[in-house]
Write an enzyme that holds these catalytic residues in place. Structure first.
Site, short mmCIF file in Angstrom:
data_model
loop_
_atom_site.label_atom_id
_atom_site.label_comp_id
_atom_site.label_asym_id
_atom_site.label_seq_id
_atom_site.Cartn_x
_atom_site.Cartn_y
_atom_site.Cartn_z
N GLY A 44 0.84 -1.19 0.00
CA GLY A 44 0.00 0.00 0.00
C GLY A 44 0.87 1.24 0.00
O GLY A 44 2.02 1.19 0.47
N GLN A 49 2.86 10.07 1.40
CA GLN A 49 4.17 9.40 1.46
C GLN A 49 5.08 9.78 0.30
O GLN A 49 6.30 9.57 0.36
CB GLN A 49 4.00 7.87 1.49
CG GLN A 49 3.32 7.38 2.76
CD GLN A 49 3.22 5.87 2.76
OE1 GLN A 49 2.28 5.32 2.22
NE2 GLN A 49 4.18 5.20 3.37
N CYS A 88 5.68 -0.05 7.52
CA CYS A 88 5.31 1.10 6.70
C CYS A 88 6.55 1.59 5.96
O CYS A 88 7.62 1.69 6.56
CB CYS A 88 4.78 2.22 7.61
SG CYS A 88 4.31 3.70 6.72
N LEU A 89 6.40 1.88 4.67
CA LEU A 89 7.54 2.36 3.89
C LEU A 89 8.09 3.68 4.44
O LEU A 89 9.24 4.03 4.21
CB LEU A 89 7.14 2.54 2.42
CG LEU A 89 6.75 1.25 1.67
CD1 LEU A 89 6.28 1.59 0.26
CD2 LEU A 89 7.91 0.27 1.62
N HIS A 130 -4.74 1.16 7.33
CA HIS A 130 -3.38 1.71 7.48
C HIS A 130 -3.20 2.92 6.54
O HIS A 130 -2.71 3.98 6.96
CB HIS A 130 -2.35 0.61 7.19
CG HIS A 130 -0.93 1.06 7.22
ND1 HIS A 130 -0.03 0.63 8.16
CD2 HIS A 130 -0.23 1.91 6.41
CE1 HIS A 130 1.15 1.21 7.94
NE2 HIS A 130 1.05 1.98 6.88
N GLU A 131 -3.59 2.75 5.27
CA GLU A 131 -3.41 3.84 4.30
C GLU A 131 -4.34 5.01 4.60
O GLU A 131 -3.97 6.18 4.43
CB GLU A 131 -3.65 3.33 2.87
CG GLU A 131 -2.76 2.16 2.43
CD GLU A 131 -1.28 2.39 2.69
OE1 GLU A 131 -0.82 3.54 2.63
OE2 GLU A 131 -0.58 1.40 3.00
N HIS A 134 -2.90 7.34 6.94
CA HIS A 134 -1.93 8.27 6.33
C HIS A 134 -2.62 9.56 5.87
O HIS A 134 -2.02 10.63 5.90
CB HIS A 134 -1.25 7.62 5.12
CG HIS A 134 -0.07 6.76 5.48
ND1 HIS A 134 1.06 7.26 6.07
CD2 HIS A 134 0.16 5.44 5.29
CE1 HIS A 134 1.94 6.27 6.24
NE2 HIS A 134 1.41 5.14 5.78
NI NI Z 1 2.31 3.26 5.81
#
Ligand code: NI
Length: 164
Positions: A44, A49, A88-89, A130-131, A134
């Site tokens: 995701g 991000q 998470c990236l 999760h996204e 963000h």
């Molecule tokens: Ni993330």
């Protein structure tokens, strides 16, 4: 490929803006995000991000086609919860169990601006939540209790000290 921003960047903490233009630019942005997510081995990726403070994220679970969510809104969650290890990236190298509702109902728009409703459970519900966080400036580490969050961030800073 786009650069994925990491914790400490202000844009990751900002509330995102609604998308109201559904032209080719939006499609190109979504395609670039999908490409970046693939390059980074993520499942995701949310627009903040990559430094874009807009209500957009992409998800790609194994065995499925990539999904794009424009202006998503979670309109329902199950009482039943589930815990699963997340990463998470934007917080590279650290993982922790996060508890979230097991099932969700989501309203969103397609890249063409068409509205739809989706019911999701399992991994899809997890990644969407999760996204979605963000888009509100929330990172998965914020969902941990204080002690666990501090431990995780300490590990994160140790791991990433050399890169900076
Ligand atoms: Ni993330």
């Amino acid at each position: 490929m786009l650069d994925v921003l990491t914790v400490g960047e202000e844009v990751l903490r900002q509330k995102t803006e609604k998308i109201d233009s559904f032209g080719p630019e939006l499609r190109l942005l979504a395609e670039a995000m999908i490409e970046t997510m693939h390059e980074e081995d993520g499942i995701g990726l949310a627009a903040p991000q990559i430094g874009v403070s807009k209500r957009l994220f992409v998800v790609h679970l194994s065995g499925e086609e990539p999904r794009v969510f424009v202006n998503p809104e979670i309109i329902g969650t199950s009482h039943e919860l589930s815990s699963y290890e997340e990463g998470c990236l934007s917080v590279p190298g650290v993982y922790a169990e996060v508890t979230r509702p097991k099932e969700i109902t989501l309203q969103a728009q397609t890249l063409e601006g068409k509205s739809y409703t989706l019911e999701a459970d399992g991994m899809l519900a997890r990644v969407i939540q999760h996204e979605y966080d963000h888009l509100k400036g929330v990172l998965f580490v914020d969902r941990l209790d204080e002690e666990k969050r501090e431990r995780i961030l300490l590990i994160y800073h140790r791991k990433n000290r050399k890169r900076k």
